[in-house]
Design an enzyme around this catalytic site. Structure first.
Site, PDB file in Angstrom:
ATOM      1  N   HIS A   1       0.858  -1.181   0.000  1.00  0.00           N
ATOM      2  CA  HIS A   1       0.000   0.000   0.000  1.00  0.00           C
ATOM      3  C   HIS A   1       0.897   1.235   0.000  1.00  0.00           C
ATOM      4  O   HIS A   1       1.865   1.282   0.742  1.00  0.00           O
ATOM      5  CB  HIS A   1      -0.898  -0.021   1.243  1.00  0.00           C
ATOM      6  CG  HIS A   1      -2.043   0.926   1.150  1.00  0.00           C
ATOM      7  ND1 HIS A   1      -1.911   2.279   1.326  1.00  0.00           N
ATOM      8  CD2 HIS A   1      -3.348   0.713   0.870  1.00  0.00           C
ATOM      9  CE1 HIS A   1      -3.083   2.858   1.158  1.00  0.00           C
ATOM     10  NE2 HIS A   1      -3.979   1.934   0.887  1.00  0.00           N
TER      11      HIS A   1
ATOM     12  N   ARG B   1      -5.759  10.600  -1.731  1.00  0.00           N
ATOM     13  CA  ARG B   1      -5.216  10.945  -3.043  1.00  0.00           C
ATOM     14  C   ARG B   1      -6.359  11.114  -4.034  1.00  0.00           C
ATOM     15  O   ARG B   1      -6.322  11.990  -4.894  1.00  0.00           O
ATOM     16  CB  ARG B   1      -4.227   9.876  -3.516  1.00  0.00           C
ATOM     17  CG  ARG B   1      -2.855  10.042  -2.839  1.00  0.00           C
ATOM     18  CD  ARG B   1      -1.895   8.940  -3.227  1.00  0.00           C
ATOM     19  NE  ARG B   1      -2.374   7.659  -2.740  1.00  0.00           N
ATOM     20  CZ  ARG B   1      -2.625   6.622  -3.514  1.00  0.00           C
ATOM     21  NH1 ARG B   1      -2.405   6.679  -4.801  1.00  0.00           N
ATOM     22  NH2 ARG B   1      -3.080   5.497  -2.986  1.00  0.00           N
TER      23      ARG B   1
END
Ligand SMILES: Cc1cc2nc3c(=O)[nH]c(=O)nc-3n(C[C@H](O)[C@H](O)[C@H](O)COP(=O)(O)OP(=O)(O)OC[C@H]3O[C@@H](n4cnc5c(N)ncnc54)[C@H](O)[C@@H]3O)c2cc1C
Ligand code: FES
Lengths: 244, 660
Positions: free
Chosen positions: B259, B275
């Site tokens: 991740h 994000r």
């Protein structure tokens, strides 16, 4: 910028060691950016005293493993930042639970007993039908149940509770919160009279003497004050019904 | 002092997979004991927040969804490494598992009829949810799926599920021994009969004999040291126990998912959502490196791509220094206080609680970390281990194998419950047919071996390293050389260095010899196993000269179906010098290998015909130790059922919805 020097005064006692006597031990550590008690205690154990006992698992405030007394107040060590603490930090194990060693206590046995005492599962109305579509539920209600289901059983409320510390059978705030959680769940078949027996005695809601320290210490900010008021209302209501 | 006890079914692991399995056996009237390092509700399953995939097709954005589509997403996501029959069983049973949890009391978030505002790809969209679906279980988007499919209980899906299942375990009166660890399996070479245990309250050893044993010990993220989103207790001991026998193979240990944004220095997961909502990544010079490196997608490129660029920045010395190691910055300041305290509330809380910062004022330290272990104890579709009767595995500890080389978000929670149900039933059936036939002298031999291991740690002295130094060194090698992007030369180095560390474990010296549980000893007893897992993962990755799913070889960028459409199996007995690698077919192929629909489009086609491949599957798997499942292999596959699934899914409806 030079790092602050932190002093940790930590309760030490190993019940498995006949030589061990309860005492406080001092450790010092240079503070780091973003340092939590999770990192600090692991650094102490790995670099200074490999016998030090404490519990962490998720280190993200979701599993409830790391409850301890930080400067006399029960809280989750993993989400305690050293930057929020003074230069000297005193750490003790949670009271009200059996000590395993140093900062580690046996919450597992306590919470299993509580779960059995209050019947902390949905008392089903009918067996599960794998072919059926789920029963609809209003999203508001689902959200309300979720809110009280959020307890992570860290034991901080139990440790802060004047009654739980002296009366082992008392369900304590965590237990009352569980009761409220199942009471409001329409999937649970228990009636007010069924609940009355669980709630309305000195091990239940009437055992509480109303100090409500639990409400202030809960790391998940559960509204324990409201839970208590809700249960008392329900219990008194049933008591009237029973008399009538 | 040492004691031998017996039960019908021993379940090692009290997470969702272990507990769901235990329930099934207990409901069948068997005596069940669960061992867990921590009280079951503290297992790492409680940390899953995102959701659980099941094709209920309840909300507008899920309209037309079906287990067939879920099957397609899962197999494609796996980069064809999955066993397709298992993926089919999984997709068909996930809706039952989710609804059953509703029955056990999980407060699933529900469909609200009428206009609802959602954020879709950064934009606000209003969608009318139909009245007839009101109050049914709601879905959210979790990436990598054709439809909204993840069912969720607000921000605490794993917590709510684990508490509900543990409530059932209490109701059924299952004997739970928390703070108890399995140290080794007891077996007679053909059948497993329980485990040697150690009490983590007192340090006392014991043996629990059982007619069936289930391993459900979760993932092995901690072989990546602190570079993992996993809990501190996810040390892969279950996989080690199985591998130690020398009989049971582990599958695909090189298949590890990463991740991009683990919080630093704790490793706590920071959701992709930040994000998605417009967060930037910065290096020490405050450069937005993703803009230059991936002009089109920038920070929104796939997990793997973002992770890779981040690692390269760190390797190039562009990381920000921290005593625990370098990191990069996640910049959310421009999103503003309102957005951060509402839409990204969980991120805000993480920043407040674990960093002591306000994300609208300060930068967030992050770096890529390990996130999920696809590999594990290789089992057949009933969850029974290869080559050792009476041993089962379920959940993240198992390689059942529905994930192949890449797990889709939300599929693992669903796996724990689907597998728990199914494997639990099989365990119950086979336990009823089995009588406990083990000499206590065999059990005592295993107990003596563990006792000797403990003593050897306590008696050892000299100038060896500390167990924690070895652990950290293993973690550094794993993240840097067996990490997100892999090359033959890095992997070869890793294998050599890990071998040295593996041997160092036998010379390591403890600082604490206190009676009782001794936390250092507890960890030391797991360390050899961790070194062994790290080594087989590195060796497996070195041998696999292709890229598939999360296994990304820079020097072999293509997926190679002509040579590598197979599963890695490794056996390594505790006393054997070296691990032995073998390869078996992935399973019966129903969906022919093709393009995943995202990521790199090219791959080397298989040379064999599908029929020829499938023809050989059962015999080959048997040869590698597969025990015959209750129903014939392939019986649950529903060949071709996926064919018109996408047409049935009504993509037009989605477009109509979005344009509102
Ligand atoms: C931060 C994070 C977020 C995630 N979010 C999601 C999500 O949103 N959706 C999703 O589908 N998946 C998610 N996952 C993955 C998913 O949570 C796990 O794969 C799943 O919960 C594993 O469950 P399990 O029952 O197999 O193991 P665990 O829950 O890890 O349980 C393992 C159990 O084994 C016990 N144990 C271990 N070793 C021993 C031993 N030697 N002896 C005795 N007991 C032992 C432990 O005490 C524990 O009880 C997430 C994972 C992480 C790390
Ligand atoms: S370690 Fe899990 S709550 Fe602190």
């Amino acid at each position: 910028m030079t790092a602050r020097k932190l002093t940790f005064e930590i309760f030490r006692y190993n019940p498995e060691d006949p030589e061990s006597k309860p005492h406080m031990q001092e450790f010092t550590l240079a503070e780091e950016p973003y340092m939590t008690l999770f990192r600090a205690l692991n650094m102490i154990r790995e670099e200074q005293d490999t016998g030090l006992q404490f519990d962490f698992s998720c280190r993200s405030a979701v599993c409830g493993s790391c409850g301890m007394m930080v400067n006399g107040r029960p809280t989750l060590a993993c989400k305690t930042l050293t930057s929020d603490l003074a230069d000297t930090v005193r750490l003790h194990p949670l009271p009200a639970f059996k000590l395993i060693g140093d900062l580690s206590v046996d919450t597992g046995t306590w919470f299993r007993a509580m779960a059995e005492q209050v019947g902390a599962w949905v008392h089903e109305r009918a067996p599960f039908d794998p072919k059926a579509v789920e029963e609809p539920m209003d999203d508001e209600l689902a959200a309300a149940i979720y809110e009280s289901d959020r307890c992570i059983e860290c034991g901080c409320c139990v440790a802060s509770c004047g009654v739980a510390n002296v009366r082992p059978g008392f369900v304590a705030p965590a237990g009352m919160n569980r009761i409220a959680r199942f009471m409001m769940d329409p999937r649970d078949a228990r009636s007010d009279t069924d609940w009355f027996d669980v709630v309305s005695n000195d091990d239940g809601v009437f055992g509480c003497i109303g100090l409500m320290a639990c409400h202030d210490v809960c790391p998940k900010e559960l509204p324990l004050l409201e839970v208590y008021a809700y249960l008392r209302r329900r219990a008194l209501g049933t008591a009237f019904l029973k008399k009538a | 002092m040492e004691r031998i006890e017996s039960t019908d079914v021993l379940v090692i692991g009290g997470g969702l997979a272990g507990e769901r399995c235990a329930m099934e056996a207990a409901a069948a009237g068997l005596r069940v004991s669960i061992l867990s390092l921590v009280p079951p509700r503290r297992s790492h399953s409680c940390a899953a927040q995102g959701g659980m995939q099941a094709a209920l097709a309840n909300c507008f954005m899920a309209d037309g969804d079906s287990p067939d589509l879920h099957f397609l997403d899962t197999v494609r996501g796996s980069d064809w490494g999955a066993d397709q029959e298992v993926a089919r069983i999984f997709a068909d049973n996930a809706p039952i598992a989710v609804r059953e949890l509703a029955h056990f009391g999980v407060p699933w978030t529900r469909v609200r009829s009428g206009p609802n505002q959602y954020h879709i790809k950064g934009e606000k969209v209003v969608i009318d949810e139909p009245a007839e679906k009101a109050g049914l279980i709601m879905h959210r988007d979790f990436g990598g799926t054709a439809k909204w499919r993840a069912c969720y209980a607000a921000a605490g899906t794993g917590h709510a599920a684990l508490y509900a299942v543990d409530g059932e375990v209490v109701r059924l009166g299952v004997n739970v021994r928390d703070r108890a660890e399995a140290l080794s399996l007891v077996h007679d070479g053909g059948r497993c009969w329980g485990a040697v245990t150690r009490c983590l309250r007192t340090g006392r050893p014991g043996v629990t004999l059982a007619r069936s044993t289930v391993i459900a010990t979760g993932g092995y993220g901690r072989i990546y040291g602190k570079y993992t989103t996993h809990a501190t207790i996810n040390e892969g001991t279950g996989a080690s126990l199985a591998m130690d026998t020398g009989l049971v193979p582990l599958g695909n240990m090189e298949a590890v998912q990463f991740h991009p944004t683990g919080l630093w220095p704790s490793g706590i997961l920071v959701t992709e959502g930040c994000r998605g909502d417009g967060g930037y990544l910065l290096n020490r010079d405050m450069e937005r490196f993703m803009v230059e490196l991936e002009p089109a997608k920038q920070e929104l490129a796939s997990r793997d791509v973002v992770s890779r660029h981040m690692m390269q920045q760190i390797i190039d010395g562009k990381g920000v220094n921290h005593p625990a190691g370098p990191h990069l910055w996640l910049d959310l300041r421009h999103l503003g206080v309102d957005h951060l305290t509402t839409k990204l509330r969980e991120v805000y809380e993480i920043c407040r609680d674990f960093l002591g910062i306000k994300p609208w004022e300060e930068l967030i330290p992050v770096r890529p970390t390990q996130h999920y272990s696809m590999g594990g104890i290789r089992v057949n579709k009933d969850g029974e281990a290869y080559s050792l009767a009476g041993l089962y595995a379920a959940g993240e500890a198992a390689c059942w194998d529905m994930h192949g080389f890449n797990r889709l978000g939300g599929n693992s929670l669903a796996e724990t419950l689907v597998a728990g149900r199914i494997v639990g039933q099989k365990v119950a059936e086979s336990t009823r047919r089995t009588r406990l036939e083990i000499d206590t002298s065999v059990a005592n031999e295993f107990l003596d071996r563990e006792h000797a291991r403990v003593q050897s740690w306590l008696n050892r002295s000299g100038a060896g390293q500390s167990v924690y130094a070895i652990r950290d060194a293993i973690g550094e090698i794993m993240i840097n050389k067996v990490g997100i992007f892999r090359t033959g030369s890095d992997l070869a180095e890793a294998v050599e260095e890990l071998r040295v560390l593996h041997d160092e474990v036998d010379r390591a010296v403890l600082g604490c010899r206190d009676p009782g549980v001794n936390p250092e000893l507890s960890f030391a007893l797991r360390l050899k196993g961790m070194a062994r897992l790290a080594l087989v993962a590195a060796k497996g990755a070195l041998a696999r000269t292709e890229s598939r799913g999360a296994h990304c070889r820079v020097d072999f960028p293509d997926r190679d179906d002509s040579n590598w459409l197979n599963r890695t199996l490794v056996r390594w007995g505790r006393d054997d010098a070296d691990p032995a690698f073998e390869y078996e077919p992935v399973g019966l192929l129903d969906l022919p290998p093709g393009h995943r629909g995202y990521g790199k489009a090219s791959h080397v086609e298989m040379t064999e015909s599908l029929d020829a491949y499938n023809e050989a599957v059962i015999d080959q798997q048997r040869r590698h130790g597969m025990r015959d499942p209750g129903e014939p292999v392939g019986s649950a596959l529903k060949p071709g059922a996926w064919r018109d699934a996408e047409a049935r899914a009504g993509l037009k409806a989605i477009e109509a919805g979005q344009s509102r």
